[in-house]
Structures are given as structure tokens and as C-alpha cells.
Write a protein that holds these residues in place. Structure first.
Motif, mmCIF file in Angstrom:
data_model
loop_
_atom_site.group_PDB
_atom_site.id
_atom_site.type_symbol
_atom_site.label_atom_id
_atom_site.label_comp_id
_atom_site.label_asym_id
_atom_site.label_seq_id
_atom_site.Cartn_x
_atom_site.Cartn_y
_atom_site.Cartn_z
ATOM 1 N N PRO A 222 34.945 38.145 42.606
ATOM 2 C CA PRO A 222 33.948 38.946 41.896
ATOM 3 C C PRO A 222 33.588 40.190 42.703
ATOM 4 N N LEU B 136 43.129 45.463 40.495
ATOM 5 C CA LEU B 136 43.693 46.319 39.453
ATOM 6 C C LEU B 136 44.522 47.460 40.022
ATOM 7 N N THR C 142 32.781 44.631 42.632
ATOM 8 C CA THR C 142 33.521 45.861 42.325
ATOM 9 C C THR C 142 34.730 46.047 43.235
ATOM 10 N N ARG D 6 37.628 43.644 42.428
ATOM 11 C CA ARG D 6 38.254 43.911 41.132
ATOM 12 C C ARG D 6 39.040 45.215 41.142
ATOM 13 N N PRO E 50 47.518 42.054 37.028
ATOM 14 C CA PRO E 50 46.300 42.048 36.203
ATOM 15 C C PRO E 50 46.280 43.192 35.200
ATOM 16 N N PRO F 296 41.857 36.727 43.741
ATOM 17 C CA PRO F 296 40.912 37.646 43.101
ATOM 18 C C PRO F 296 39.480 37.097 43.165
ATOM 19 N N PRO G 85 43.167 45.349 32.837
ATOM 20 C CA PRO G 85 41.729 45.472 32.543
ATOM 21 C C PRO G 85 41.414 44.833 31.193
ATOM 22 N N TRP H 186 31.772 49.044 36.897
ATOM 23 C CA TRP H 186 31.597 49.028 38.352
ATOM 24 C C TRP H 186 30.131 49.208 38.732
#
Length: 396
Positions: free
Chosen positions: A274, A283, A276, A279, A365, A272, A367, A322
């Protein structure tokens, strides 16, 4: 297999591992370039490094005081192994520029080099259109050679401006080390790509080890039967060797092997990570995996519409999480998410659909932000009441 390495003390062995990791990341290492300060150490341990790469991976290592060149296998038909800064036309111009630089001398004007490159393109049957896109592709190829130290901007700068002039100095020693494929043995470009990607002297062992070192995910289903059988039989010893010689950690799964670098130094794409796209991709995985049953090889088939729908749900549920561009250009976000998963080996296109790797199950994962109003997940259904010791007492 690694007699010289095995005789080293702990400190020297650790230094050899450090040098080996640098060479895997920067196969053409030069003085003055990134990590170039390690060249003296690489030169000092060249015997151990040459033996290590030859025995483990079937790679040839050339070490001089000014540079070191690790002859890794070619990318073959793998579209994820190209130079990210170069388009397909940029890669073509890189090859043409190398051809034009051969025998041109130690210095040349940029205008003369561009003319020679376009002449080489015409000779090779490559159409040349002198438009901005074509000039950008050629400039990207030249900038790549500048970053490698093969050419130096002595006066002026290599730029896409058609009217710009510059004096370029060529490092002929490095120029001769750029191409490691068997040019003399190939009858055409397709055969050169095939020969460059062929396995080492120890066919099965070298082929599998190269995949383990170069690819984040190795599926048994993607290997030839004899390679898959070899990896299953040797996965424990190979995992130890990966950690001992290259500082990598291997995770064995029923469907294959996932290899990671705890320091992220040898990681092309951190995941994972950094941003948008990374991520959203992370997810989206659990929901996408839940939408289909795995096939015989463990891959989950999903439709492009599924990916678009899951991405849209994530963006709408957490609008403040985002970038503005991702929220406004949904189609580009979906494309970027799929491209990231493809580069990681977690997704592949197949017959108009996408196959998600079983390795994607290693992430679950959740949120950490509060969903937007109306987007909260449904609470789980209450569990039925179970029998209690007090039930019997009450009945009595």
C-alpha cells in the motif's frame, strides 16, 4: 544434517519451523518483548533449533529461559541491512554506547551515560558536536537499546532534551549478547565488519543459503563463480529445504532465485504494498523495463531521467490516486521510489545509472483507475484482416 528435526512428529516439526521463523526475524528475543511468548517453546525445542541453524546456515544459537540469541552474519557492505531507525551517526553512537555500558554496573543516570559515551567517542577519534542533530542520533541509539531490552527506563525517559534526567537499569545478560562479531580477532572496525559477514564453516553452502534466507533476490551474477555453480546445481533441493525448515517459497529464474514468504512475516518491505511510493514503483516497472535492452546478466540499465519521467506520467495520468505530498514534491517521490526498489533488490546504482533486476519482470500491473482526460493510453493498432474460410466461398 538435521537428525533431531527429522525425528520430530508433524506437530513438533511445525512448532520448530515457527520458532525458526521468529528467530530469523528477531535474532535477540527476550521475555516481555515482541514474540517473547514463544520463548518456552524455543527452550523446549532448543536442541532441534540449534542443530537446524548450525547445519543449514552455520549460525550459533544461544537459548536461555529469559532470552534467545541467534548469531546471524553481519551486513558487510550491504547498505540495505542496517537498522532503519538509525542514521550512520546513530549506528556509531550505538557502538559507543555498548562500549560505555560495559563495566558500568546495573544502574546509571542518563547524564552519566551520555558523558561516558561522549568520552568514548573522543577516545575513538569521533567528533562530537552537541547540537540537536547529534542529540537525536544519540537518543535514537539509546531508544534502540530500550527496544531490545538491554536498558530499561527505571525513572524518567530517554529523550533528546539535553536537560532531561533518567535512571537507567542495564540487563547485563542481554548486553553481553548484542555483539556477536569476533571482536577479539579484529584489528580495526573494517576487519570486524569483514569477519562478521564471512561465510560459515561450510563455506559455499552456508554463504549461499544465508543469502537465500536474508535477501529477497539472489542473482547468479552477484555470486562468486563457485557459489553460482553450487546454487544452479542445488536450486531444487534448496527450494524444498527453504519451505520445509523456514516456510519460504523459492522461485527459480534464469538469472537467479527469488525468495518470498507467503505470510509476509519475514518480509522487511512488503511489495506490492500500500501507499503511494509502493504503487508508483510497481506501476513504473513495466515501462522502465521496456526502455532498454538487458545486458549479459539480464539487468536493464535506465537513466534517472527515465525514472523521473515515468513517475511524472503516472502522477499526471491518475492525479486522484496519489497522496498530495507525492504530487507536489516530485523529486522526493522519485528518490523514494528508487530507494524502495534498491531495498527490494530490484534496482542498484551503477556508474550514474540504475540497473533494474530481471526479477522485476515477474510483475505486470495495470492501473485500475480511469486516466485523467488527455492521458488515456493510445488504443492498439488494428490487426490486419486474416484469411477466412468464407473468403473462398464468396469468390466461388
Amino acid at each position: 544434517m538435521t537428525a533431531v528435526f527429522d525425528e520430530l512428529g508433524d506437530i513438533d516439526a511445525a512448532n520448530v519451523v515457527r520458532c525458526a521463523r521468529v528467530l530469523l526475524r528477531r535474532p535477540l528475543l527476550r521475555a516481555g518483548g515482541p514474540d517473547g511468548d514463544l520463548l518456552p517453546m524455543i527452550y523446549r525445542h532448543r536442541a532441534a533449533l540449534q542443530e537446524l541453524f548450525a547445519a543449514r546456515l552455520g549460525y550459533r544459537l544461544v537459548v536461555e529461559r529469559r532470552f534467545a540469541r541467534l548469531g546471524k552474519s553481519g551486513a558487510g557492505q550491504d547498505p540495505t541491512r542496517g537498522e532503519p531507525a538509525l542514521s550512520p551517526r546513530g549506528h556509531a553512537y550505538l557502538a559507543l554506547t555498548l562500549a560505555a555500558l560495559t563495566g558500568i554496573g546495573r544502574q546509571v543516570l542518563l547524564s552519566r551515560l551520555v558523558s561516558d559515551v561522549r568520552a568514548a567517542a573522543a577516545e575513538a577519534g569521533v567528533a562530537v558536536v552537541d547540537d540537536p542533530a547529534d542529540r537525536r542520533a544519540l537518543t535514537a541509539a539509546l531508544r534502540n537499546l530500550v527496544s531490545l531490552g538491554v536498558i530499561t527506563e527505571t525513572e524518567g525517559t530517554v529523550a533528546a532534551d539535553a536537560g532531561a534526567e533518567a535512571l537507567i537499569t542495564i540487563d547485563t545478560d542481554l548486553l553481553g549478547q548484542v555483539v556477536v562479531g569476533p571482536l577479539a580477532e579484529a584489528a580495526d572496525p573494517a576487519e570486524l565488519v569483514e569477519l562478521a559477514a564471512s561465510s560459515g564453516p561450510r563455506d559455499v553452502a552456508h554463504a549461499v543459503r544465508r543469502k537465500l534466507v536474508e535477501d529477497p533476490v539472489v542473482h547468479y551474477a552477484d555470486l562468486a563463480p563457485e557459489q553460482a555453480r553450487w546454487l544452479r546445481e542445488h536450486r531444487t533441493t534448496e527450494a524444498r529445504a527453504l519451505e520445509r525448515y523456514f516456510g519460504l517459497v523459492a522461485e527459480s529464474r534464469a538469472e537467479g532465485v527469488v525468495v518470498s514468504d507467503p505470510e509476509d512475516y519475514l518480509t522487511d518491505v512488503v511489495f506490492p504494498g500500500p501507499g503511494t511510493v509502493a504503487r508508483v514503483a510497481l506501476l513504473a516497472l513495466p515501462e522502465l523495463l521496456s526502455r532498454s535492452e538487458p545486458d549479459e546478466a539480464g539487468f536493464h540499465p535506465v537513466d534517472g531521467r527515465d525514472v523521473a519521467e515515468v513517475c511524472r506520467e503516472l502522477v499526471e495520468a491518475h492525479p486522484a490516486a496519489w497522496s498530495r505530498q507525492a504530487a507536489e514534491d516530485h523529486q522526493e517521490l522519485v528518490r523514494a521510489v528508487l530507494e524502495l526498489l534498491r531495498r527490494l533488490g530490484l534496482a542498484r546504482p551503477a556508474d550514474g545509472r540504475w540497473l533494474l533486476s530481471p526479477a522485476a519482470h515477474r510483475w505486470s500491473p495495470r492501473p485500475d483507475a480511469t486516466p485523467a482526460p488527455g492521458k488515456e493510453p493510445e488504443p492498439p493498432a488494428p490487426e490486419p484482416a486474416g484469411w477466412s474460410l468464407f473468403d473462398e466461398m464468396e469468390d466461388g
